[in-house]
Design a protein around this motif. Sequence first.
Motif, PDB file in Angstrom:
ATOM      1  N   PRO A  26      -9.401 -16.999  -3.581  1.00 24.22           N
ATOM      2  CA  PRO A  26      -9.530 -15.879  -2.650  1.00 24.22           C
ATOM      3  C   PRO A  26      -8.184 -15.192  -2.452  1.00 24.22           C
ATOM      4  CG  PRO A  26      -9.718 -17.983  -1.511  1.00 24.22           C
ATOM      5  CD  PRO A  26      -9.665 -18.282  -2.959  1.00 24.22           C
ATOM      6  N   LYS A  27      -8.220 -13.986  -1.883  1.00 19.28           N
ATOM      7  CA  LYS A  27      -6.968 -13.278  -1.602  1.00 19.28           C
ATOM      8  C   LYS A  27      -6.120 -14.102  -0.649  1.00 19.28           C
ATOM      9  CE  LYS A  27      -8.937  -8.742  -2.177  1.00 19.28           C
ATOM     10  NZ  LYS A  27      -9.280  -7.462  -1.622  1.00 19.28           N
ATOM     11  N   GLY A  28      -4.840 -14.141  -0.911  1.00 20.74           N
ATOM     12  CA  GLY A  28      -3.995 -14.903  -0.004  1.00 20.74           C
ATOM     13  C   GLY A  28      -2.632 -15.145  -0.591  1.00 20.74           C
ATOM     14  N   ASP A  35      -4.703 -11.703  -5.539  1.00 18.19           N
ATOM     15  CA  ASP A  35      -5.480 -10.548  -5.082  1.00 18.19           C
ATOM     16  C   ASP A  35      -6.957 -10.778  -5.343  1.00 18.19           C
ATOM     17  OD1 ASP A  35      -5.473 -10.329  -7.786  1.00 18.19           O
ATOM     18  OD2 ASP A  35      -5.048  -8.193  -7.856  1.00 18.19           O
ATOM     19  N   GLY A  36      -7.342 -12.023  -5.555  1.00 16.64           N
ATOM     20  CA  GLY A  36      -8.738 -12.329  -5.774  1.00 16.64           C
ATOM     21  C   GLY A  36      -9.150 -12.216  -7.229  1.00 16.64           C
ATOM     22  N   TYR A  49      -2.409 -18.466   6.902  1.00 15.93           N
ATOM     23  CA  TYR A  49      -3.339 -18.687   5.804  1.00 15.93           C
ATOM     24  C   TYR A  49      -2.991 -20.016   5.171  1.00 15.93           C
ATOM     25  CZ  TYR A  49      -5.964 -17.974   1.537  1.00 15.93           C
ATOM     26  OH  TYR A  49      -6.845 -18.122   0.490  1.00 15.93           O
ATOM     27  N   PHE A  56      -2.180  -3.833  -5.720  1.00 16.24           N
ATOM     28  CA  PHE A  56      -2.961  -4.927  -5.146  1.00 16.24           C
ATOM     29  C   PHE A  56      -4.447  -4.588  -5.107  1.00 16.24           C
ATOM     30  CE2 PHE A  56      -4.569  -7.815  -1.953  1.00 16.24           C
ATOM     31  CZ  PHE A  56      -3.934  -8.985  -2.308  1.00 16.24           C
ATOM     32  N   GLY A  57      -5.237  -5.416  -5.755  1.00  9.03           N
ATOM     33  CA  GLY A  57      -6.688  -5.263  -5.722  1.00  9.03           C
ATOM     34  C   GLY A  57      -7.199  -4.063  -6.492  1.00  9.03           C
ATOM     35  N   SER A  83      -7.971  -5.712 -11.024  1.00  7.65           N
ATOM     36  CA  SER A  83      -8.849  -6.819 -11.372  1.00  7.65           C
ATOM     37  C   SER A  83     -10.255  -6.574 -10.840  1.00  7.65           C
ATOM     38  CB  SER A  83      -8.285  -8.101 -10.788  1.00  7.65           C
ATOM     39  OG  SER A  83      -8.084  -7.914  -9.411  1.00  7.65           O
ATOM     40  N   ALA A 124     -13.704 -10.497  -6.814  1.00  7.09           N
ATOM     41  CA  ALA A 124     -13.768 -11.951  -6.921  1.00  7.09           C
ATOM     42  C   ALA A 124     -15.197 -12.415  -7.112  1.00  7.09           C
ATOM     43  CB  ALA A 124     -13.190 -12.572  -5.666  1.00  7.09           C
ATOM     44  N   PHE A 125     -15.332 -13.475  -7.829  1.00 10.21           N
ATOM     45  CA  PHE A 125     -16.588 -14.186  -8.030  1.00 10.21           C
ATOM     46  C   PHE A 125     -17.610 -13.394  -8.836  1.00 10.21           C
ATOM     47  CE2 PHE A 125     -14.845 -17.402  -5.733  1.00 10.21           C
ATOM     48  CZ  PHE A 125     -14.433 -16.999  -4.486  1.00 10.21           C
ATOM     49  N   TRP A 136      -7.281 -14.390   4.724  1.00 10.16           N
ATOM     50  CA  TRP A 136      -5.993 -13.688   4.710  1.00 10.16           C
ATOM     51  C   TRP A 136      -6.231 -12.218   5.021  1.00 10.16           C
ATOM     52  CZ3 TRP A 136      -3.354 -10.821   0.454  1.00 10.16           C
ATOM     53  CH2 TRP A 136      -1.980 -10.718   0.661  1.00 10.16           C
TER      54      TRP A 136
END
Lengths: 453, 193
Positions: free
Chosen positions: A382-384, A404-405, B24, B66-67, B70, B73-74, B94
């Motif tokens: 996960p993001k963190g 960034d996930g 976190y 950032f973000g 990619s 997620a999942f 987070w």
Amino acid sequence: MDQPQTQKATPGPIETREMLLNVGPAHPAMHGIIRIVTKLDGEQVVDADVEIGYLHRGFEKMSETVDYNGVMPYTDRLNYVSPLINNMGYCMAVEKLLGVAVPERCHYIRVILSEISRIADHLTCVGASAMELGAFTVFLYMIKAREFLWELVEMVTGARLTVSYGRVGGVKGDLPEGFAERCRNALRETRRVLAESDALLTRNRIFVDRMSGTGRITPENAISYGITGPFLRSTGVAYDVRKDCPYAVYDQLQFDVPVGTRGDNYDRYLVRMEEMEQSMGIIEQGLRDLPPGPVAVNPETGQPIPAAEMVDQGKAGNIAAIADACATTDPTLEGSAKPRQPNIAVGEKRVFLPSKEDTYGNIEGLMQHFKLVMYGHGIRPPKGEVYFPVEGANGELGFYIVSDGGSKPYRVRVRPPCFFIMSALHKILVGEMAADVIPTFGSVNMIGGELDR
Amino acid sequence: MNAPAMIQAVSERFPAAVKTSHMYRGDATVVLRRESLLGVARVLKEDPAFEMNFLMDLTAVDYSCFGKKSSPAFFSSSGVMVSPSPVIPDADPWPGPTGPERFVVVYHLYSLPLKHRLRLEVPVEEADAEVDSLTSIWGGANWLEREVWDMFGIRFRAHPNLIRILMYEEFAGHPLRKDYPVNKRQPLIGPVN
């Protein structure tokens, strides 16, 4: 014509000039490549300028381009004398990011191998420092002892230097059969070598004269420069990540943190010698307490399912029963008869890259492997952001990872322990004799791969 | 001090300096205003309640991508959703990058006597990428700040010797910025004068 004679009679001030002495970048005593520009007044160092960066390979940039397990080979090349500690530190940082916990046996395997690496690292450092002071015999003895340890590493990982043994969520494979016995033999040999080296060095007049009182640093200065590890402990500050912020199973193991009193080269030598002894104690306790090895059952069902039975279940539509199960296959492939190894890795298939026996031995392992290595797949924390420190051979080795996930780390930062020592080196060298540069620099145990990344 | 107590103590002590804070995976993190960094760091080092005598690490992160690149997620690239792993805890998520600023300078502090850690983050804009140097508080900040300048192009005010450390002087650009291509090549040495 005869003027010079009258001039000679009046003694004026002697003209002195400072001399610039370039040590390195390619100098036999500059382990790896580094340059120290010293300014000498006679034999005394009045100024020292340390230049690093000759071995910069862009570790942090490269880490952003590969997936989480892909960083592992790069971590081998940080501190290449003790790569297993780097593997372990990186894996534990990613595991912290994921929030998963590995089984206890995995922790023990990592601890045992880390301590083997630590001994190898200290042997190299002490041996090389002794060699630079003329004690070539000690160097050969210590390299002989390191060879025993590297044979152990080779036995477990299949490689000697670039081991890549860590995996996010576990280790590459279990300890081989007969490891404990081999390990105890190697420790016996290492103890013998250490006793010999101790007899040759610790009370050796030449060695003590060169080491004692040189390269001194006060505890306040050491802390201000962020120095950790044996270098800090030689000043009397008992900071050891294994004791102060315990990770893995270090809080269940008995060991002492040796400290010096004067913060000079001789104390650092003594601290390292004692730390090797403590590490051997940790390894022996680890071998004693190691939880039992892999069992030939599936962690969920308690039994492996023969492949034929699995096919029958599948035909009957009973997918739920076999969804997460593993099959025992015919041993037509070497290693395929080996059991699954649930005790060395987390049970989560979306995290752990399976062992090669599984990848080549059964379809579930193969699928698990591909789901982790194919482009666009892989471990997705996960993001963190997390920071995780472990005790490297030179001090606190920390990994700061931002996710960034996605399947690639967004940022990987390594806190290289010898970077901090090198940043204080100019302070330590000033005021010393030019010849003392060598033992002082040797006691830093600078590793180029880690310093320059 | 554990992480929640740490965050609370720092927030109460410096209400004007702390922008936000988060925790976190147990890492206490405090986001500071840029202008208050030096004062906060000095108090954190000297105050007996904190005694953060170690500057363990100093680095920066470029959040400009950032973000963005990619896939989420999942999800696999084939579009088939893979359910999130149940072993990965998702409580206390987070909060993400701290703001619109491109860079974040990250400080990791550690207290030797009290055995607690704290992460300080200072967001910095690209147009005015400059923060106060901590060299007056910790000697170790000298090289670390040089490295951040070298890798990210963030300047440190009142740094005694802000020159490149890992790269060479003739190197153009700052390699750890996200817009520096990973396969870009430059001549190893500049023109001989």
